[in-house]
Design a protein around this motif. Structure first.
Motif, PDB file in Angstrom:
ATOM      1  N   GLY A   1      31.638  29.180  37.420  1.00 21.14           N
ATOM      2  CA  GLY A   1      31.336  29.659  36.075  1.00 21.14           C
ATOM      3  C   GLY A   1      31.528  28.581  35.029  1.00 21.14           C
ATOM      4  N   GLU A   2      32.603  27.787  35.156  1.00 21.18           N
ATOM      5  CA  GLU A   2      32.850  26.691  34.214  1.00 21.18           C
ATOM      6  C   GLU A   2      31.748  25.642  34.304  1.00 21.18           C
ATOM      7  OE1 GLU A   2      37.755  27.003  34.233  1.00 21.18           O
ATOM      8  OE2 GLU A   2      36.701  25.714  35.655  1.00 21.18           O
ATOM      9  N   PHE A   3      31.276  25.395  35.519  1.00 24.00           N
ATOM     10  CA  PHE A   3      30.203  24.415  35.721  1.00 24.00           C
ATOM     11  C   PHE A   3      28.905  24.884  35.055  1.00 24.00           C
ATOM     12  CE2 PHE A   3      26.866  22.157  37.956  1.00 24.00           C
ATOM     13  CZ  PHE A   3      27.401  20.891  38.143  1.00 24.00           C
ATOM     14  N   VAL A   4      28.552  26.145  35.281  1.00 23.32           N
ATOM     15  CA  VAL A   4      27.320  26.694  34.696  1.00 23.32           C
ATOM     16  C   VAL A   4      27.430  26.749  33.180  1.00 23.32           C
ATOM     17  CG1 VAL A   4      25.875  28.766  34.528  1.00 23.32           C
ATOM     18  CG2 VAL A   4      26.737  28.027  36.763  1.00 23.32           C
ATOM     19  N   ALA A   5      28.554  27.232  32.677  1.00 24.52           N
ATOM     20  CA  ALA A   5      28.746  27.343  31.230  1.00 24.52           C
ATOM     21  C   ALA A   5      28.762  25.958  30.579  1.00 24.52           C
ATOM     22  CB  ALA A   5      30.046  28.086  30.928  1.00 24.52           C
ATOM     23  N   GLY A   6      29.343  24.988  31.265  1.00 24.81           N
ATOM     24  CA  GLY A   6      29.349  23.624  30.759  1.00 24.81           C
ATOM     25  C   GLY A   6      27.945  23.057  30.641  1.00 24.81           C
ATOM     26  N   THR A   7      27.084  23.394  31.604  1.00 21.29           N
ATOM     27  CA  THR A   7      25.685  22.953  31.544  1.00 21.29           C
ATOM     28  C   THR A   7      24.995  23.532  30.320  1.00 21.29           C
ATOM     29  OG1 THR A   7      25.568  22.835  33.962  1.00 21.29           O
ATOM     30  CG2 THR A   7      23.476  22.931  32.779  1.00 21.29           C
TER      31      THR A   7
ATOM     32  N   GLU B   1      31.457  29.263  25.642  1.00 20.35           N
ATOM     33  CA  GLU B   1      32.236  30.507  25.599  1.00 20.35           C
ATOM     34  C   GLU B   1      31.342  31.728  25.828  1.00 20.35           C
ATOM     35  OE1 GLU B   1      35.434  30.684  25.439  1.00 20.35           O
ATOM     36  OE2 GLU B   1      36.292  29.139  24.148  1.00 20.35           O
ATOM     37  N   TRP B   2      30.132  31.705  25.218  1.00 17.92           N
ATOM     38  CA  TRP B   2      29.221  32.826  25.416  1.00 17.92           C
ATOM     39  C   TRP B   2      28.834  32.949  26.883  1.00 17.92           C
ATOM     40  CZ3 TRP B   2      24.239  33.127  27.325  1.00 17.92           C
ATOM     41  CH2 TRP B   2      23.589  34.354  27.143  1.00 17.92           C
ATOM     42  N   SER B   3      28.559  31.812  27.525  1.00 13.86           N
ATOM     43  CA  SER B   3      28.162  31.827  28.926  1.00 13.86           C
ATOM     44  C   SER B   3      29.292  32.328  29.817  1.00 13.86           C
ATOM     45  CB  SER B   3      27.728  30.420  29.381  1.00 13.86           C
ATOM     46  OG  SER B   3      26.622  29.965  28.631  1.00 13.86           O
ATOM     47  N   MET B   4      30.525  31.891  29.535  1.00 11.82           N
ATOM     48  CA  MET B   4      31.676  32.369  30.311  1.00 11.82           C
ATOM     49  C   MET B   4      31.840  33.886  30.156  1.00 11.82           C
ATOM     50  SD  MET B   4      33.148  29.873  32.011  1.00 11.82           S
ATOM     51  CE  MET B   4      34.890  30.285  32.265  1.00 11.82           C
ATOM     52  N   LYS B   5      31.668  34.355  28.932  1.00  7.11           N
ATOM     53  CA  LYS B   5      31.794  35.795  28.682  1.00  7.11           C
ATOM     54  C   LYS B   5      30.687  36.568  29.403  1.00  7.11           C
ATOM     55  CE  LYS B   5      32.134  39.158  24.907  1.00  7.11           C
ATOM     56  NZ  LYS B   5      32.135  39.354  23.429  1.00  7.11           N
ATOM     57  N   ALA B   6      29.458  36.003  29.383  1.00  5.14           N
ATOM     58  CA  ALA B   6      28.342  36.669  30.052  1.00  5.14           C
ATOM     59  C   ALA B   6      28.561  36.786  31.552  1.00  5.14           C
ATOM     60  CB  ALA B   6      27.046  35.906  29.759  1.00  5.14           C
TER      61      ALA B   6
END
Length: 305
Positions: A19-25, A297-302
Motif C-alpha cells: 500500500g505504501e508503494f502504490v500510494a507513494g507512486t 494519504e488519500w491513496s492509503m485511505k482508499a
C-alpha cells in the motif's frame, strides 16, 4: 509517517508495504505534474554559464516560453514521471519499513525525532534511484538550441538519452554525482518527513487538542506537506546546485572539482551562485509536495490503510 492500519476487527485488504508503494507512486505522479515547470526553470538557472544567460527566474521563464513554447517547461518530463513515481514509491515504502524497524522492540509510538531518522534513512535508499533519473532529466532540460555542441546529436527523448549515456559512459555514467546526491538526500528527507509529521501533529492538536497526526484531515496534510517540501530544500539546495552542475558538465571529473569551480565563481561576494534557481524551487516546493502528501494519504485511505 504514522500510517496506522484499520481497526483490529477488520483485516487489511492490502499489505501495508504494498500500500505504501502504490500510494507513494500516486504521490510522485502528483508531484511531477504540479512541479515540473518550476523544476525546468530551476535546472536552467543552476546550469547556466558565468556570466549568466538569464537575469532571474522570470527572465528564464519568458525566454523558455518564447523560444520553445509552454511545452518547453515540460522538457524531460518523461524521466521524472516514470522515475519519480517509482522513486517516490520506494522512499515512502522505505520510510514505512524503517519506521517499523525502529518500533520493532517497543510498544510505544515513535517520536517525531525517530520518524525523522526513518525519513533520512529512506532518503539514503532513494539516492540510488534519484541519481540516474535526475541525470537524464538534467541532460534533457539543459538541451536547448543555445547549448547545442558541434558534432553532438541532440537527444530525442529520455530513452535515447539513457541508452546513449550508457553506451558512452557505462553504468558509472548514469550514476555520475551519486556521492553528492546521497549528501543531499539524507538531510533533505530527514527534514521532509520530520517536519511533515511534526507539523501535522501540531495542526491536529490545535483542532482536536490531541497531538495525533493520524487524525489529520486533507487541509492539514496539504499545509504540512507544503512546508515539509520547503524545509527539505532549505537543508539541501547548495548540494543540489553542485549535483546539477556536475551532471550537466563532463569537464568536472568529480564532485570536488565541481565544488571548487563554484567556489571560484563565488569569489567577490557572488555567493548567490549556490542559490541560483532557489526562487522557482521554493515556489514549486509548496504546491508540489502538498500534492504529494495529499495524494499519498488519500491513496492509503482508499486502500483501508
Amino acid at each position: 509517517m504514522e500510517t496506522v492500519g484499520v481497526t483490529s476487527n477488520k483485516q487489511e485488504v492490502v499489505p501495508k508495504a504494498i500500500g505504501e508503494f502504490v500510494a507513494g507512486t500516486m504521490g510522485g505522479w502528483a508531484q511531477v505534474v504540479v512541479g515540473h515547470p518550476f523544476d525546468t526553470i530551476k535546472v536552467r538557472m543552476q546550469t547556466q554559464p558565468s556570466p549568466p544567460i538569464y537575469s532571474g527566474g522570470m527572465d528564464c521563464l519568458r525566454a523558455t516560453i518564447k523560444g520553445e513554447g509552454a511545452m518547453g517547461l515540460y522538457k524531460g518530463v518523461t524521466s521524472p514521471l516514470a522515475g519519480i513515481g517509482f522513486c517516490n514509491a520506494v522512499v515512502f515504502a522505505a520510510n514505512g519499513f524503517f519506521q517499523r524497524l525502529l518500533q520493532s522492540n517497543s510498544s510505544e509510538p515513535l517520536t517525531i525525532g525517530q520518524k525523522a531518522i526513518a525519513g533520512g534513512l529512506a532518503g539514503g535508499v532513494m539516492s540510488f534511484l534519484n541519481c540516474p533519473v535526475e541525470l537524464l532529466k538534467v541532460k534533457l532540460q539543459t538541451q536547448t538550441s543555445a547549448s547545442a555542441v558541434a558534432g553532438h546529436k541532440p537527444y530525442t527523448g529520455v530513452f535515447n538519452c539513457g541508452v546513449r549515456t550508457f553506451q558512452e559512459r557505462g553504468l558509472t555514467g548514469l550514476y555520475r554525482g551519486l556521492g553528492i546526491t546521497i549528501m543531499r538526500d539524507i538531510p533533505s528527507f530527514w527534514a521532509y518527513f520530520g517536519l511533515y509529521e511534526g507539523l501535522k501533529s501540531v495542526l491536529v492538536y490545535r483542532r482536536l487538542g490531541v497531538a495525533d497526526g493520524s487524525k489529520s484531515n486533507g487541509v492539514e496534510q496539504f499545509l504540512a506537506g507544503g512546508f515539509a517540501g520547503i524545509s527539505a530544500w532549505l537543508t539541501a539546495y547548495p548540494q543540489d546546485v553542485i549535483k546539477s552542475r556536475m551532471q550537466m558538465d563532463y569537464k568536472y571529473k568529480n564532485t570536488s572539482e565541481a565544488l571548487k569551480a563554484l567556489l571560484q565563481e563565488s569569489k567577490g561576494g557572488n555567493w548567490r551562485i549556490f542559490f541560483r534557481g532557489f526562487g522557482p524551487t521554493i515556489l514549486r516546493a509548496f504546491p508540489a509536495n502538498a500534492a504529494t502528501f495529499v495524494a499519498y494519504e488519500w491513496s492509503m485511505k482508499a486502500m483501508g490503510l
